[in-house]
Design a protein around this motif. Structure first.
Motif, PDB file in Angstrom:
ATOM      1  N   MET A   1      36.700  44.430  45.183  1.00 13.39           N
ATOM      2  CA  MET A   1      36.729  45.770  45.797  1.00 13.39           C
ATOM      3  C   MET A   1      36.698  46.886  44.753  1.00 13.39           C
ATOM      4  O   MET A   1      36.640  48.065  45.112  1.00 13.39           O
ATOM      5  CB  MET A   1      37.978  45.911  46.658  1.00 13.39           C
ATOM      6  CG  MET A   1      39.292  45.898  45.869  1.00 13.39           C
ATOM      7  SD  MET A   1      40.741  45.989  46.983  1.00 13.39           S
ATOM      8  CE  MET A   1      42.078  45.823  45.776  1.00 13.39           C
ATOM      9  N   ASP A   2      36.718  46.538  43.474  1.00 15.87           N
ATOM     10  CA  ASP A   2      36.878  47.525  42.389  1.00 15.87           C
ATOM     11  C   ASP A   2      36.000  48.765  42.582  1.00 15.87           C
ATOM     12  O   ASP A   2      34.828  48.672  42.937  1.00 15.87           O
ATOM     13  CB  ASP A   2      36.559  46.866  41.045  1.00 15.87           C
ATOM     14  CG  ASP A   2      36.957  47.757  39.879  1.00 15.87           C
ATOM     15  OD1 ASP A   2      38.073  47.575  39.364  1.00 15.87           O
ATOM     16  OD2 ASP A   2      36.162  48.648  39.502  1.00 15.87           O
ATOM     17  N   SER A   3      36.605  49.922  42.300  1.00 14.86           N
ATOM     18  CA  SER A   3      35.970  51.223  42.578  1.00 14.86           C
ATOM     19  C   SER A   3      34.805  51.554  41.645  1.00 14.86           C
ATOM     20  O   SER A   3      34.082  52.509  41.876  1.00 14.86           O
ATOM     21  CB  SER A   3      37.027  52.315  42.440  1.00 14.86           C
ATOM     22  OG  SER A   3      37.486  52.385  41.093  1.00 14.86           O
ATOM     23  N   ARG A   4      34.614  50.730  40.613  1.00 12.90           N
ATOM     24  CA  ARG A   4      33.576  51.045  39.626  1.00 12.90           C
ATOM     25  C   ARG A   4      32.312  50.218  39.808  1.00 12.90           C
ATOM     26  O   ARG A   4      31.433  50.212  38.957  1.00 12.90           O
ATOM     27  CB  ARG A   4      34.171  50.874  38.223  1.00 12.90           C
ATOM     28  CG  ARG A   4      35.315  51.871  37.994  1.00 12.90           C
ATOM     29  CD  ARG A   4      36.242  51.436  36.891  1.00 12.90           C
ATOM     30  NE  ARG A   4      36.936  50.198  37.227  1.00 12.90           N
ATOM     31  CZ  ARG A   4      37.850  49.618  36.447  1.00 12.90           C
ATOM     32  NH1 ARG A   4      38.158  50.170  35.295  1.00 12.90           N
ATOM     33  NH2 ARG A   4      38.437  48.505  36.821  1.00 12.90           N
ATOM     34  N   ILE A   5      32.230  49.525  40.965  1.00  5.13           N
ATOM     35  CA  ILE A   5      31.037  48.705  41.233  1.00  5.13           C
ATOM     36  C   ILE A   5      30.263  49.297  42.414  1.00  5.13           C
ATOM     37  O   ILE A   5      30.649  49.129  43.570  1.00  5.13           O
ATOM     38  CB  ILE A   5      31.412  47.238  41.518  1.00  5.13           C
ATOM     39  CG1 ILE A   5      32.329  46.686  40.411  1.00  5.13           C
ATOM     40  CG2 ILE A   5      30.144  46.388  41.624  1.00  5.13           C
ATOM     41  CD1 ILE A   5      32.838  45.271  40.675  1.00  5.13           C
TER      42      ILE A   5
ATOM     43  N   GLY B   1      39.937  41.962  47.312  1.00  5.89           N
ATOM     44  CA  GLY B   1      40.740  42.112  46.102  1.00  5.89           C
ATOM     45  C   GLY B   1      40.527  40.928  45.175  1.00  5.89           C
ATOM     46  O   GLY B   1      40.945  39.817  45.494  1.00  5.89           O
TER      47      GLY B   1
ATOM     48  N   ASP C   1      38.231  44.143  33.193  1.00 11.58           N
ATOM     49  CA  ASP C   1      39.303  45.095  33.527  1.00 11.58           C
ATOM     50  C   ASP C   1      39.719  45.002  34.999  1.00 11.58           C
ATOM     51  O   ASP C   1      39.984  46.017  35.656  1.00 11.58           O
ATOM     52  CB  ASP C   1      38.846  46.525  33.192  1.00 11.58           C
ATOM     53  CG  ASP C   1      40.005  47.541  33.214  1.00 11.58           C
ATOM     54  OD1 ASP C   1      41.138  47.165  32.859  1.00 11.58           O
ATOM     55  OD2 ASP C   1      39.765  48.703  33.602  1.00 11.58           O
ATOM     56  N   CYS C   2      39.785  43.769  35.534  1.00 10.91           N
ATOM     57  CA  CYS C   2      40.107  43.576  36.957  1.00 10.91           C
ATOM     58  C   CYS C   2      41.613  43.646  37.190  1.00 10.91           C
ATOM     59  O   CYS C   2      42.402  43.133  36.385  1.00 10.91           O
ATOM     60  CB  CYS C   2      39.582  42.223  37.441  1.00 10.91           C
ATOM     61  SG  CYS C   2      39.813  41.936  39.218  1.00 10.91           S
TER      62      CYS C   2
ATOM     63  N   MET D   1      43.176  41.967  39.209  1.00 11.04           N
ATOM     64  CA  MET D   1      43.669  40.613  39.484  1.00 11.04           C
ATOM     65  C   MET D   1      43.813  39.786  38.207  1.00 11.04           C
ATOM     66  O   MET D   1      44.238  38.627  38.271  1.00 11.04           O
ATOM     67  CB  MET D   1      42.745  39.886  40.470  1.00 11.04           C
ATOM     68  CG  MET D   1      42.761  40.448  41.878  1.00 11.04           C
ATOM     69  SD  MET D   1      44.349  40.229  42.744  1.00 11.04           S
ATOM     70  CE  MET D   1      44.213  38.508  43.260  1.00 11.04           C
TER      71      MET D   1
ATOM     72  N   PHE E   1      47.414  38.835  37.491  1.00  9.26           N
ATOM     73  CA  PHE E   1      48.168  39.205  38.694  1.00  9.26           C
ATOM     74  C   PHE E   1      49.089  38.060  39.100  1.00  9.26           C
ATOM     75  O   PHE E   1      48.668  36.907  39.196  1.00  9.26           O
ATOM     76  CB  PHE E   1      47.175  39.509  39.813  1.00  9.26           C
ATOM     77  CG  PHE E   1      47.796  40.103  41.040  1.00  9.26           C
ATOM     78  CD1 PHE E   1      48.148  41.437  41.074  1.00  9.26           C
ATOM     79  CD2 PHE E   1      48.024  39.322  42.166  1.00  9.26           C
ATOM     80  CE1 PHE E   1      48.708  41.996  42.218  1.00  9.26           C
ATOM     81  CE2 PHE E   1      48.588  39.872  43.305  1.00  9.26           C
ATOM     82  CZ  PHE E   1      48.929  41.208  43.332  1.00  9.26           C
TER      83      PHE E   1
ATOM     84  N   PHE F   1      30.411  41.420  35.570  1.00 10.44           N
ATOM     85  CA  PHE F   1      29.975  42.823  35.536  1.00 10.44           C
ATOM     86  C   PHE F   1      30.922  43.595  34.621  1.00 10.44           C
ATOM     87  O   PHE F   1      32.146  43.553  34.796  1.00 10.44           O
ATOM     88  CB  PHE F   1      30.024  43.396  36.952  1.00 10.44           C
ATOM     89  CG  PHE F   1      29.496  44.801  37.057  1.00 10.44           C
ATOM     90  CD1 PHE F   1      28.130  45.047  37.116  1.00 10.44           C
ATOM     91  CD2 PHE F   1      30.361  45.886  37.098  1.00 10.44           C
ATOM     92  CE1 PHE F   1      27.639  46.343  37.204  1.00 10.44           C
ATOM     93  CE2 PHE F   1      29.878  47.179  37.195  1.00 10.44           C
ATOM     94  CZ  PHE F   1      28.513  47.408  37.250  1.00 10.44           C
TER      95      PHE F   1
ATOM     96  N   VAL G   1      32.535  46.801  33.739  1.00 11.89           N
ATOM     97  CA  VAL G   1      32.750  48.072  34.445  1.00 11.89           C
ATOM     98  C   VAL G   1      32.779  49.286  33.510  1.00 11.89           C
ATOM     99  O   VAL G   1      32.783  50.416  33.972  1.00 11.89           O
ATOM    100  CB  VAL G   1      34.048  48.068  35.293  1.00 11.89           C
ATOM    101  CG1 VAL G   1      33.956  47.070  36.431  1.00 11.89           C
ATOM    102  CG2 VAL G   1      35.281  47.836  34.438  1.00 11.89           C
ATOM    103  N   ALA G   2      32.791  49.041  32.213  1.00 13.80           N
ATOM    104  CA  ALA G   2      32.710  50.167  31.266  1.00 13.80           C
ATOM    105  C   ALA G   2      31.255  50.554  30.989  1.00 13.80           C
ATOM    106  O   ALA G   2      30.971  51.711  30.675  1.00 13.80           O
ATOM    107  CB  ALA G   2      33.414  49.816  29.953  1.00 13.80           C
ATOM    108  N   ALA G   3      30.342  49.593  31.130  1.00 19.87           N
ATOM    109  CA  ALA G   3      28.935  49.820  30.772  1.00 19.87           C
ATOM    110  C   ALA G   3      27.978  49.695  31.950  1.00 19.87           C
ATOM    111  O   ALA G   3      26.813  50.092  31.853  1.00 19.87           O
ATOM    112  CB  ALA G   3      28.514  48.827  29.682  1.00 19.87           C
ATOM    113  N   GLY G   4      28.450  49.128  33.076  1.00 25.38           N
ATOM    114  CA  GLY G   4      27.563  48.909  34.221  1.00 25.38           C
ATOM    115  C   GLY G   4      26.645  47.712  34.062  1.00 25.38           C
ATOM    116  O   GLY G   4      25.696  47.556  34.821  1.00 25.38           O
TER     117      GLY G   4
END
Lengths: 161, 161
Positions: free
Chosen positions: A36-40, A59, A90-91, A93, A96, A150, A152-155
């Motif tokens: 669900m991460d907001s950066r994808i 999640g 950077d998940c 989870m 977790f 993926f 998330v810092a570079a896409g």
């Protein structure tokens, strides 16, 4: 202003660019599973168009029974034949402690029925997730199950399984 | 060519446009729940940017325990306080006979543990889904739970709850 007022305003502009009706059966015969991460931004990140692929997200992007239920519908009722699974850097989870989290939630009086542990390395988790899908007898198409990480810092998407 | 080769090629172009790192806590403190349907490009349809909101999606956009697990992590570990639930027109779960589907899957030797019935009217289902989230004690923030129907032929969002 509530976040949803922003959504409605943005959607009014989006409607003018919408390409119109597409069949409900995904054009690429593909289902994508991720966190669900907001950066994808899945459509943009994978170059998907309207009607191309099913998108499943929870999640952790973990292969829970709800994901397997959704994949079974995707394949048996809507004709998909490939699965792409994305975990990411950077998940939330990562590391977790699900056992502690379930104990925390149980204090509300409603005991969780799940057991969905976190993980340490996303590439390792991708391989486990691919394996879990490949072992699910509900899915008629299990030859093309692909795994990615993926960044998330570079896409950036990297194939790992 | 496999569908995933197309994804990797498209992603190589996407990387050049990526805005860079964002915090994992969603900027709008919002989680969006919807169906896996291939015609919902969530970021574009809602005007979301990288890092803005958690996106949860499954078959039907239904409030399963896996969705409640994900929302609990979203609120308790990552600070979201609002929930937006979207059901949509022309959904594969409209009139879906889950009992027959579970019986079909049980024939594979692995019996489904879920009970996730389909629905008839998306607006009615939105109200049920909003209610289900409002009643979940795992979620500390239940005042701002919003419901929408998304028209997959027009790309239009309508507030219904």
């Amino acid at each position: 202003m509530s976040a949803v007022d922003e959504l409605l305003r943005a959607n009014a502009e989006y409607v003018a660019t919408f390409p119109g009706p597409r069949p409900k059966e995904p054009r690429l015969r593909l289902a994508v599973v991720s966190c669900m991460d907001s950066r994808i931004d899945m459509f943009a990140a994978l170059g998907l168009g309207i009607g191309d692929a099913h998108i499943l997200r929870n999640g952790g992007g973990l292969i829970t029974e709800d994901v397997l239920r959704s994949l079974a519908i995707s394949q048996r009722a809507l004709g998909t034949t490939e699965v792409a699974i994305l975990h990411h850097t950077d998940c939330g989870m990562t590391g977790f402690d699900d056992t502690a989290f379930r104990a925390e939630l149980a204090q509300t009086g409603q005991t969780p029925g799940w057991d969905v542990p976190g993980f340490t390395d996303p590439a390792d988790q991708v391989r486990r997730s691919v394996q879990r899908v490949r072992e699910c007898p509900w899915l008629p198409a299990r030859d093309a199950v692909h795994g990615f990480v993926f960044d998330v810092a570079a896409g950036r998407l990297a194939a790992v399984a």
